[in-house]
Write a protein that holds these residues in place. Structure first.
Motif, PDB file in Angstrom:
ATOM      1  N   LYS A 274       0.841  -1.193   0.000  1.00 53.57           N
ATOM      2  CA  LYS A 274       0.000   0.000   0.000  1.00 53.57           C
ATOM      3  C   LYS A 274       0.881   1.250   0.000  1.00 53.57           C
ATOM      4  CE  LYS A 274      -3.812  -2.144   2.494  1.00 53.57           C
ATOM      5  NZ  LYS A 274      -4.744  -1.980   3.623  1.00 53.57           N
ATOM      6  N   GLU A 275       0.265   2.388  -0.236  1.00 56.28           N
ATOM      7  CA  GLU A 275       1.011   3.641  -0.326  1.00 56.28           C
ATOM      8  C   GLU A 275       1.688   4.055   0.975  1.00 56.28           C
ATOM      9  OE1 GLU A 275      -0.607   6.601  -3.464  1.00 56.28           O
ATOM     10  OE2 GLU A 275      -2.346   5.655  -2.507  1.00 56.28           O
ATOM     11  N   ASN A 276       1.325   3.466   2.088  1.00 52.49           N
ATOM     12  CA  ASN A 276       1.973   3.775   3.365  1.00 52.49           C
ATOM     13  C   ASN A 276       2.967   2.689   3.779  1.00 52.49           C
ATOM     14  OD1 ASN A 276       0.330   1.672   4.153  1.00 52.49           O
ATOM     15  ND2 ASN A 276      -0.727   2.806   5.766  1.00 52.49           N
ATOM     16  N   GLY A 277       3.190   1.705   2.920  1.00 50.61           N
ATOM     17  CA  GLY A 277       4.142   0.638   3.209  1.00 50.61           C
ATOM     18  C   GLY A 277       3.540  -0.598   3.843  1.00 50.61           C
ATOM     19  N   ASP A 278       2.289  -0.515   4.277  1.00 47.15           N
ATOM     20  CA  ASP A 278       1.621  -1.712   4.787  1.00 47.15           C
ATOM     21  C   ASP A 278       1.464  -2.696   3.632  1.00 47.15           C
ATOM     22  OD1 ASP A 278       1.371  -0.583   7.295  1.00 47.15           O
ATOM     23  OD2 ASP A 278      -0.719   0.020   7.011  1.00 47.15           O
ATOM     24  N   THR A 279       1.345  -3.970   3.956  1.00 47.19           N
ATOM     25  CA  THR A 279       1.215  -4.983   2.915  1.00 47.19           C
ATOM     26  C   THR A 279      -0.035  -5.823   3.112  1.00 47.19           C
ATOM     27  OG1 THR A 279       2.626  -6.500   4.166  1.00 47.19           O
ATOM     28  CG2 THR A 279       3.696  -5.186   2.452  1.00 47.19           C
ATOM     29  N   VAL A 280      -0.516  -6.328   1.995  1.00 45.86           N
ATOM     30  CA  VAL A 280      -1.606  -7.299   1.983  1.00 45.86           C
ATOM     31  C   VAL A 280      -1.017  -8.564   1.390  1.00 45.86           C
ATOM     32  CG1 VAL A 280      -3.865  -7.874   1.025  1.00 45.86           C
ATOM     33  CG2 VAL A 280      -3.352  -5.509   1.684  1.00 45.86           C
ATOM     34  N   VAL A 281      -1.076  -9.639   2.125  1.00 50.89           N
ATOM     35  CA  VAL A 281      -0.509 -10.905   1.670  1.00 50.89           C
ATOM     36  C   VAL A 281      -1.533 -11.601   0.788  1.00 50.89           C
ATOM     37  CG1 VAL A 281       0.465 -13.124   2.348  1.00 50.89           C
ATOM     38  CG2 VAL A 281       0.881 -11.087   3.751  1.00 50.89           C
ATOM     39  N   GLN A 282      -1.194 -11.747  -0.493  1.00 54.92           N
ATOM     40  CA  GLN A 282      -2.098 -12.454  -1.396  1.00 54.92           C
ATOM     41  C   GLN A 282      -1.851 -13.955  -1.319  1.00 54.92           C
ATOM     42  OE1 GLN A 282      -1.541 -12.214  -5.635  1.00 54.92           O
ATOM     43  NE2 GLN A 282      -3.750 -12.344  -5.971  1.00 54.92           N
ATOM     44  N   ASN A 283      -0.587 -14.317  -1.150  1.00 54.56           N
ATOM     45  CA  ASN A 283      -0.226 -15.725  -1.101  1.00 54.56           C
ATOM     46  C   ASN A 283       0.879 -15.886  -0.073  1.00 54.56           C
ATOM     47  OD1 ASN A 283       0.338 -18.391  -1.565  1.00 54.56           O
ATOM     48  ND2 ASN A 283       1.135 -18.101  -3.626  1.00 54.56           N
ATOM     49  N   LYS A 284       0.676 -16.731   0.903  1.00 52.19           N
ATOM     50  CA  LYS A 284       1.656 -16.949   1.962  1.00 52.19           C
ATOM     51  C   LYS A 284       2.803 -17.850   1.505  1.00 52.19           C
ATOM     52  CE  LYS A 284       1.895 -18.594   6.706  1.00 52.19           C
ATOM     53  NZ  LYS A 284       1.141 -19.111   7.839  1.00 52.19           N
TER      54      LYS A 284
ATOM     55  N   LEU B 127       5.960 -12.050   9.065  1.00 53.63           N
ATOM     56  CA  LEU B 127       5.964 -10.785   9.799  1.00 53.63           C
ATOM     57  C   LEU B 127       7.282 -10.034   9.635  1.00 53.63           C
ATOM     58  CD1 LEU B 127       4.101 -11.845  13.065  1.00 53.63           C
ATOM     59  CD2 LEU B 127       3.248 -10.357  11.239  1.00 53.63           C
ATOM     60  N   LYS B 128       8.400 -10.756   9.631  1.00 53.51           N
ATOM     61  CA  LYS B 128       9.711 -10.115   9.427  1.00 53.51           C
ATOM     62  C   LYS B 128       9.782  -9.440   8.059  1.00 53.51           C
ATOM     63  CE  LYS B 128      12.674 -13.051  12.283  1.00 53.51           C
ATOM     64  NZ  LYS B 128      13.787 -14.025  12.236  1.00 53.51           N
ATOM     65  N   ILE B 129       9.279 -10.129   7.060  1.00 55.35           N
ATOM     66  CA  ILE B 129       9.306  -9.573   5.702  1.00 55.35           C
ATOM     67  C   ILE B 129       8.359  -8.382   5.602  1.00 55.35           C
ATOM     68  CG2 ILE B 129       8.738 -10.047   3.286  1.00 55.35           C
ATOM     69  CD1 ILE B 129       9.872 -12.901   3.800  1.00 55.35           C
ATOM     70  N   GLN B 130       7.201  -8.477   6.201  1.00 51.95           N
ATOM     71  CA  GLN B 130       6.269  -7.350   6.176  1.00 51.95           C
ATOM     72  C   GLN B 130       6.882  -6.117   6.856  1.00 51.95           C
ATOM     73  OE1 GLN B 130       2.765  -9.607   7.728  1.00 51.95           O
ATOM     74  NE2 GLN B 130       1.690  -8.530   6.085  1.00 51.95           N
ATOM     75  N   LYS B 131       7.587  -6.319   7.956  1.00 58.18           N
ATOM     76  CA  LYS B 131       8.244  -5.199   8.638  1.00 58.18           C
ATOM     77  C   LYS B 131       9.348  -4.627   7.758  1.00 58.18           C
ATOM     78  CE  LYS B 131      10.682  -3.753  12.821  1.00 58.18           C
ATOM     79  NZ  LYS B 131      11.097  -2.565  12.144  1.00 58.18           N
ATOM     80  N   PHE B 132      10.125  -5.494   7.118  1.00 60.21           N
ATOM     81  CA  PHE B 132      11.192  -5.024   6.244  1.00 60.21           C
ATOM     82  C   PHE B 132      10.614  -4.192   5.097  1.00 60.21           C
ATOM     83  CE2 PHE B 132      14.052  -5.159   2.682  1.00 60.21           C
ATOM     84  CZ  PHE B 132      15.280  -4.904   3.269  1.00 60.21           C
ATOM     85  N   ILE B 133       9.559  -4.683   4.480  1.00 55.42           N
ATOM     86  CA  ILE B 133       8.932  -3.942   3.384  1.00 55.42           C
ATOM     87  C   ILE B 133       8.427  -2.592   3.891  1.00 55.42           C
ATOM     88  CG2 ILE B 133       6.986  -3.883   1.774  1.00 55.42           C
ATOM     89  CD1 ILE B 133       7.343  -6.941   1.447  1.00 55.42           C
ATOM     90  N   LYS B 134       7.790  -2.570   5.050  1.00 52.60           N
ATOM     91  CA  LYS B 134       7.286  -1.319   5.628  1.00 52.60           C
ATOM     92  C   LYS B 134       8.426  -0.318   5.800  1.00 52.60           C
ATOM     93  CE  LYS B 134       4.305   1.247   8.082  1.00 52.60           C
ATOM     94  NZ  LYS B 134       3.070   1.805   7.585  1.00 52.60           N
ATOM     95  N   ASP B 135       9.600  -0.787   6.221  1.00 50.59           N
ATOM     96  CA  ASP B 135      10.745   0.089   6.458  1.00 50.59           C
ATOM     97  C   ASP B 135      11.452   0.522   5.177  1.00 50.59           C
ATOM     98  OD1 ASP B 135      10.236  -0.129   9.167  1.00 50.59           O
ATOM     99  OD2 ASP B 135      11.808  -1.629   9.510  1.00 50.59           O
TER     100      ASP B 135
ATOM    101  N   GLY C 268       4.329   1.017 -13.014  1.00 52.02           N
ATOM    102  CA  GLY C 268       3.424   2.154 -13.013  1.00 52.02           C
ATOM    103  C   GLY C 268       3.294   2.772 -11.645  1.00 52.02           C
ATOM    104  N   GLU C 269       2.098   3.103 -11.311  1.00 48.08           N
ATOM    105  CA  GLU C 269       1.803   3.702 -10.011  1.00 48.08           C
ATOM    106  C   GLU C 269       1.639   2.589  -8.981  1.00 48.08           C
ATOM    107  OE1 GLU C 269       1.924   6.960  -9.583  1.00 48.08           O
ATOM    108  OE2 GLU C 269       2.430   7.094 -11.710  1.00 48.08           O
ATOM    109  N   PHE C 270       1.438   3.001  -7.725  1.00 47.68           N
ATOM    110  CA  PHE C 270       1.210   2.000  -6.692  1.00 47.68           C
ATOM    111  C   PHE C 270       0.010   1.140  -7.042  1.00 47.68           C
ATOM    112  CE2 PHE C 270       3.634   1.964  -2.797  1.00 47.68           C
ATOM    113  CZ  PHE C 270       4.453   3.069  -2.936  1.00 47.68           C
TER     114      PHE C 270
END
Length: 93
Positions: free
Chosen positions: A45-55, A64-72, A87-89
């Motif tokens: 997402k535009e704020n760095g949060d993620t939605v997991v489509q496939n685990k 969770l570690k990867i989601q935090k890394f992506i957020k940072d 393209g865009e987000f």
């Protein structure tokens, strides 16, 4: 397939494919084979949060570690993705 980084996060590389740029910004997490089999897919997402489509094969701790890394690091990841004609987000899918 372009990797976002040459190092692993929680044992996984973050990467995208040339086909990824037709979708909204996201990252795959996979082992050294860089295949979609067993990989996770994170829409960013535009704020760095993620939605997991496939685990994929990731356990909850690594996810969770990867989601935090992506957020940072999502801003620099997005710039790299965009250099490959991304393209865009968000795009209408």
């Amino acid at each position: 397939m372009p990797k976002f980084y040459n190092f692993k996060i929680a044992g996984y590389f973050l990467y995208f494919t040339s086909m990824c740029i037709v979708e909204c910004f996201h990252a795959h997490a996979s082992d050294s084979r860089l295949t979609e089999t067993g990989s996770a897919k994170f829409f960013v997402k535009e704020n760095g949060d993620t939605v997991v489509q496939n685990k994929g094969a990731l356990n909850d701790r690594d996810l969770l570690k990867i989601q935090k890394f992506i957020k940072d690091h999502y801003k620099e990841m997005y710039l790299l993705w965009q250099q490959h004609d991304g393209g865009e987000f968000y795009r209408g899918n």
